[in-house]
Design a protein around this motif. Structure first.
Motif, PDB file in Angstrom:
ATOM      1  N   ARG A  51     -11.338  -4.270  -3.886  1.00 47.54           N
ATOM      2  CA  ARG A  51     -10.822  -3.497  -2.753  1.00 47.54           C
ATOM      3  C   ARG A  51     -11.031  -2.009  -2.954  1.00 47.54           C
ATOM      4  NH1 ARG A  51      -7.333  -5.830   0.861  1.00 47.54           N
ATOM      5  NH2 ARG A  51      -6.083  -3.942   1.000  1.00 47.54           N
TER       6      ARG A  51
ATOM      7  N   VAL B 242     -13.312   4.234   4.254  1.00 46.27           N
ATOM      8  CA  VAL B 242     -13.837   2.873   4.287  1.00 46.27           C
ATOM      9  C   VAL B 242     -14.926   2.740   5.352  1.00 46.27           C
ATOM     10  CG1 VAL B 242     -11.898   2.175   5.763  1.00 46.27           C
ATOM     11  CG2 VAL B 242     -13.207   0.444   4.584  1.00 46.27           C
TER      12      VAL B 242
ATOM     13  N   ALA C  39     -12.662  -2.281   9.686  1.00 48.59           N
ATOM     14  CA  ALA C  39     -12.841  -0.965   9.069  1.00 48.59           C
ATOM     15  C   ALA C  39     -14.070  -0.959   8.166  1.00 48.59           C
ATOM     16  CB  ALA C  39     -11.595  -0.580   8.287  1.00 48.59           C
TER      17      ALA C  39
ATOM     18  N   VAL D 207      -5.693   2.177   5.574  1.00 43.26           N
ATOM     19  CA  VAL D 207      -6.721   1.624   6.443  1.00 43.26           C
ATOM     20  C   VAL D 207      -6.123   0.951   7.670  1.00 43.26           C
ATOM     21  CG1 VAL D 207      -8.580  -0.055   6.537  1.00 43.26           C
ATOM     22  CG2 VAL D 207      -8.225   1.308   4.478  1.00 43.26           C
TER      23      VAL D 207
ATOM     24  N   ALA E 154     -14.528  -1.317  -2.055  1.00 42.69           N
ATOM     25  CA  ALA E 154     -14.720  -1.384  -0.606  1.00 42.69           C
ATOM     26  C   ALA E 154     -14.123  -0.183   0.113  1.00 42.69           C
ATOM     27  CB  ALA E 154     -14.084  -2.665  -0.069  1.00 42.69           C
ATOM     28  N   GLY E 155     -13.192   0.518  -0.548  1.00 46.65           N
ATOM     29  CA  GLY E 155     -12.527   1.621   0.132  1.00 46.65           C
ATOM     30  C   GLY E 155     -11.250   1.211   0.818  1.00 46.65           C
ATOM     31  N   LEU E 156     -10.828  -0.026   0.595  1.00 45.48           N
ATOM     32  CA  LEU E 156      -9.571  -0.489   1.187  1.00 45.48           C
ATOM     33  C   LEU E 156      -8.391  -0.107   0.313  1.00 45.48           C
ATOM     34  CD1 LEU E 156     -10.644  -4.040   2.390  1.00 45.48           C
ATOM     35  CD2 LEU E 156     -10.225  -2.012   3.786  1.00 45.48           C
TER      36      LEU E 156
END
Lengths: 574, 369
Positions: free
Chosen positions: B71, B96, A180, A299, B74-76
């Motif tokens: 995280r 993400v 991702a 995600v 990171a966009g997680l």
């Protein structure tokens, strides 16, 4: 023993018992599996190639072989697709009833095939539960190749689920997160990253389902209709030829089936994607970061409509193929009332069948238990030449049709068999008597205990035993006080599965039993006889006892898995 | 920007991000970020300004929130509240996939069924067709990156056929391949042995100097943070304790936590009275300015002490243990009435031994209330 150690061991070991364990395991496998199989190959060889070929390419044989392999390939393919979906849903999503569903996936392993056969027929016959809805549409399932397909989907269902599940469970979320962050959409991650990682497991499950389907007999013969050239499978043709005393034909068909099966398995083994190296995880093993809410962040999961759709597909598929047949058994058993039900299960012939079934299991299961311990001891605690060969040999009975398992003993011990004259002159009866039934049952259940113990004991290594020996324990003390307690739950697990198969075995026992009512009829055979006499309620009544056994087996199995998962083994695919 | 980056990645500007040059390093602003998991808070309102091109270490013990912060960048993960800006643009509104950060995982998370080359090219391969370079271009860039991380010749290998250090560098090259606006590394050397770790540290510093990405790495290894980072962010229990250069953090720790977390330290209970420091009944010869009267704790480092002959104004104790420590000796002293344990470091030739009396005065020290 010293000589044996010196000759075969690749690495010397202080642990005793190598010669005894390996010697026992090899002798057992030789007597139960290898010599009887060799008898069949020998018999086939006496036909000469021309004779063999004539039988195999005769139209009826060819039609049966084609039907068996084509329906098996289709069933295994369907199981591969739905198996991946079911494994995905069971590993990735949470929904009510998930654990129950997970437990039920193993039903086909636990439910005797004859029971599955009559239950599926009750559902898909033109006047059956679903069949009566399909009939007006002109769709006929039972008594056609479609019915065979349904039965083969049922018996092969757990394989792909159970091979894919552990791989998916171990699949690191970080891999998906990495994809991702590199810009991959969810569908790209699934198609390019996750599915390729599952391919080896899918192929393994496919191959197992295929091997099982090709040899399947019990569940198919009830629903197939068994019309020559149309819905007559190869194992049934073997049985028919045997009943006509056509040993040559039976042997040729059996040998051809074995050759094609091994060829297919070899092919699948060869097309496994290469270059991946060993199956060990690439990422170094680190204790997973336990982060609240780590399970399925935005995600690494799918949108809810996709989730709902996949859960729906899995639930409907499992309900249709597993829960419905199980329900059918009990409903049909009580169709004409409780009195009839109890009469059916208490009449003398039924009780004799119960007694015989228990007796056979009481001999076969302990025999395979001792074999499993010996084989696991030799394989797990020692390094020797031919170890992987022995390991593969243990699993061999899983890829041999039960009908062939029966056939080989008839060829060896039957009146026309290699040892027939000798046995007759000494008035020893093996085939069509208890010894034959026990032997055939042992053959089909050889692998169960061993394949639970081998991986676990390999994982546990030899340090505990070495420690015990260095503290002064003798070999047997070490075995009983250290090794056995370490594997006790796995042992019980293997025994439960072994017992379920031993009590439910149909094809192999059917060939060697002679079907003498009250004498050589086991419960599954009794079900068949009642069913063929159109005494459906009684057939289902006896079948319901076997279904209860299956439910009990599943309950014990699941309990062991939940409570002692770590002590059973890293792999729990069955 | 340096020559390598512009030579390789002088492609057309991204669709997103306007007229900025694609690989120009960005400022990262974290504003009052709170992240709670259920009832527990992993981050209690963290604010941080990271300057473009900086190499920043997030340092803290496990559970300090450093990985959660990484995280979120990171966009997680998504903060419960607060803002994250890349330059002046809101980063949290980007998924993400859109955020375009290069994240190197602690476990490397290499794709096992792909070769090294395919791993590195993956981020370019999954781009929408309009932004996807040609097959040969992807290969060229991946090879160039493998050259940068000194793995030329290994492009056909699979991850299982590489050593830990090599996998680490593949993960690094893979993250660089997407022309990230920010480079994030989670315990980048955590899984490697000490020797490889030291080599890779130097190597990472060199690469950073050449490529100039805004880089944030998480570590629990203070030595790594001190050696590598331009600035260190010390986190504890979801809060930032201190932000500063390695020198500031080491020499002027602003809290007992930072003092004891970074480097080695000993501590003694002291009193401040009238601009003087008292330990038990001794007035220590330590200059104190601007410290109000009251109880406090004196923090000192073993190697920042001086042995004094005159024991009246010093910390005096009896040696209870002696250990060899590299080029010097460590003495454990029991001092004061309560026999508080402190450690001091003296040259290896020092003749004192167990039972000897030693008087010391710290040269650098801090008192915290």
């Amino acid at each position: 023993m010293a000589t044996v150690n010196g000759l075969a061991l690749k690495r010397p070991s202080v642990i005793p018992g190598f010669g005894l364990a390996l010697g026992f395991a090899l002798t057992y496998l030789g007597l139960i599996v290898l010599i009887p199989l060799a008898a069949m190959v020998l018999k086939a060889a006496t036909l000469g190639f021309a004779g063999f070929w004539d039988i195999v390419v005769s139209p009826r044989t060819l039609a049966a072989l084609r039907l068996s392999f084509v329906t098996s390939l289709v069933a295994a393919s369907i199981n591969a697709i739905f198996g991946v979906i079911i494994a995905w849903v069971l590993v990735r999503y949470d929904f009510p009833g998930k654990r129950l569903l997970d437990a039920f996936v193993d039903l086909p392993f636990a439910l005797p095939t004859a029971v599955a056969g009559i239950a599926l027929t009750a559902i898909y016959a033109p006047n059956g539960w679903i069949g009566s809805w399909l009939a007006p549409l002109g769709i006929k399932v039972a008594y056609t190749p479609l019915g065979i397909l349904v039965a083969l989907i049922f018996i092969g269902l757990p394989f792909v689920v159970r091979t894919v599940q552990p791989v998916l469970e171990e699949f690191s979320r970080e891999i998906e997160e990495a994809a991702a962050t590199l810009g991959a959409r969810r569908d790209q991650t699934i198609v390019r990253i996750i599915l390729p990682a599952l391919v080896p497991a899918i192929l393994t499950g496919f191959a197992l389902a295929l091997a099982r389907a090709v040899g399947e007999y019990g569940s198919v013969i009830f629903i197939a209709g068994n019309i020559p050239y149309v819905s007559e499978i190869a194992p049934l043709l073997i049985v028919i030829r045997l009943e006509e005393f056509g040993y040559a034909e039976a042997t040729a068909i059996g040998t051809a089936m074995l050759l094609i099966s091994f060829g297919l398995l070899l092919f699948i083994h060869l097309v496994q994607p290469g270059g991946v190296g060993d199956s060990a995880m690439t990422d170094v093993s680190l204790t997973p970061v336990l982060r609240p809410g780590n399970h399925g962040t935005e995600v690494t999961t799918e949108r809810w409509p996709v989730r709902a759709l996949l859960i729906g597909v899995a639930v409907v598929f499992l309900a249709l193929f597993l829960l419905l047949p199980l329900a059918a058994v009990f409903v049909e058993a009580f169709r004409v009332g409780a009195t009839a039900y109890f009469d059916a299960i208490t009449e003398p012939d039924a009780l004799a069948a119960v007694r015989l079934t228990l007796l056979v299991a009481a001999i076969a299961v302990p025999a395979n238990l001792v074999f499993g311990l010996a084989a696991a001891w030799a394989i797990a605690k020692f390094e020797f030449r031919g170890k992987s060969f022995l390991n593969a040999l243990i699993d061999l009975p899983f890829s041999v049709s039960p009908v062939i398992a029966g056939l080989i003993y008839v060829l060896l011990f039957g009146a026309q068999g290699y040892l027939g004259p000798y046995l007759q002159s000494h008035d020893i009866q093996i085939v069509f008597a208890l010894p034959g039934i026990v032997l055939a049952t042992i053959f089909v259940t050889v692998p169960f205990v061993a394949r639970e113990l081998v991986p676990l004991m390999q994982e546990q290594g030899t340090q505990d035993e070495e420690a015990a020996l260095s503290l002064g324990a003798s070999g047997w003390q070490t075995f009983f006080k250290v090794t056995l307690p370490n594997v006790r739950w796995a042992l019980l697990y293997g025994v439960v599965l072994c017992n379920a198969r031993a009590m439910g075995e149909f094809g192999a026992v059917s060939v060697v039993s002679g079907h003498i009512r009250g004498r050589t009829n086991t419960m599954p055979l009794h079900v068949e006889i009642l069913y063929n006499e159109y005494n459906f309620a009684a057939a289902f009544a006896v079948a319901s006892l076997l279904a209860l056994l299956a439910l009990l087996t599943l309950t014990i199995k699941v309990t062991l898995e939940w409570r002692y998962a770590d002590q059973i083994a890293a792999t729990r695919r069955h | 920007m340096d020559a390598w980056a512009s030579k390789t990645f002088d492609q057309s500007p991204r669709q997103r991000g306007g007229d900025r040059h694609e690989d120009a390093p960005v400022d990262v602003t974290v504003e009052n970020v709170i992240r709670t998991f259920g009832t527990t808070a992993a981050l209690h309102g963290v604010s941080l300004d990271i300057r473009a091109g900086e190499l920043i270490a997030l340092l803290g013990p496990s559970g300090s929130g450093k990985t959660t912060l990484l995280r979120i960048l990171a966009g997680l993960d998504v903060p419960t509240s607060g803002r994250v800006l890349f330059d002046s643009a809101d980063a949290l509104s980007l998924t993400v996939q859109e955020r375009n950060v290069g994240l190197v995982f602690q476990s490397y998370a290499l794709f096992r069924h792909m070769t090294v080359l395919e791993n590195v090219g993956f981020g370019l391969q999954v781009r929408p067709r309009s932004r996807r370079p040609s097959r040969s271009e992807i290969k060229r860039r991946a090879l160039e990156l493998l050259d940068l991380v000194q793995l030329s010749g290994l492009e056909k290998r699979y991850p299982t056929q590489l050593s830990g250090g090599q996998r680490q560098r593949v993960a690094f090259a893979r993250a660089l391949a997407i022309e990230p606006r920010v480079l994030l590394l989670d315990e980048p050397f955590g899984a490697l042995d000490a020797k490889v770790r030291r080599d890779l540290r130097r190597w990472l510093r060199e690469i950073h100097d050449r490529t100039g990405h805004t880089t944030v790495f998480v570590t629990h290894d203070q030595e790594e943070a001190l050696e590598l980072a331009d600035r260190i962010v010390v986190l504890n229990n979801g809060r930032i304790e201190q932000v500063g250069t390695p020198d500031e953090i080491y020499d002027a720790p602003n809290s007992p936590f930072v003092f004891s977390f970074i480097g080695e330290s000993s501590t003694l209970p002291v009193r401040v009275k009238g601009g003087k420091v008292w330990f038990d009944d001794r007035r220590l010869d330590l200059p104190v300015r601007d410290l109000a009267d009251g109880q406090g704790r004196l923090f000192l480092r073993p190697h920042d002490v001086e042995v004094v002959a005159d024991d009246r104004d010093a910390i005096t104790g009896v040696v209870t243990a002696v250990r060899r420590h590299g080029g010097s000796r460590r003495f454990e002293l029991g001092v004061g009435e309560t026999q508080e344990r402190i450690e001091v470091e003296l040259p290896s030739l020092a003749e004192q031994t167990v039972g000897s009396k030693i008087s010391v005065l710290p040269q650098r020290w801090r008192i915290y209330r």
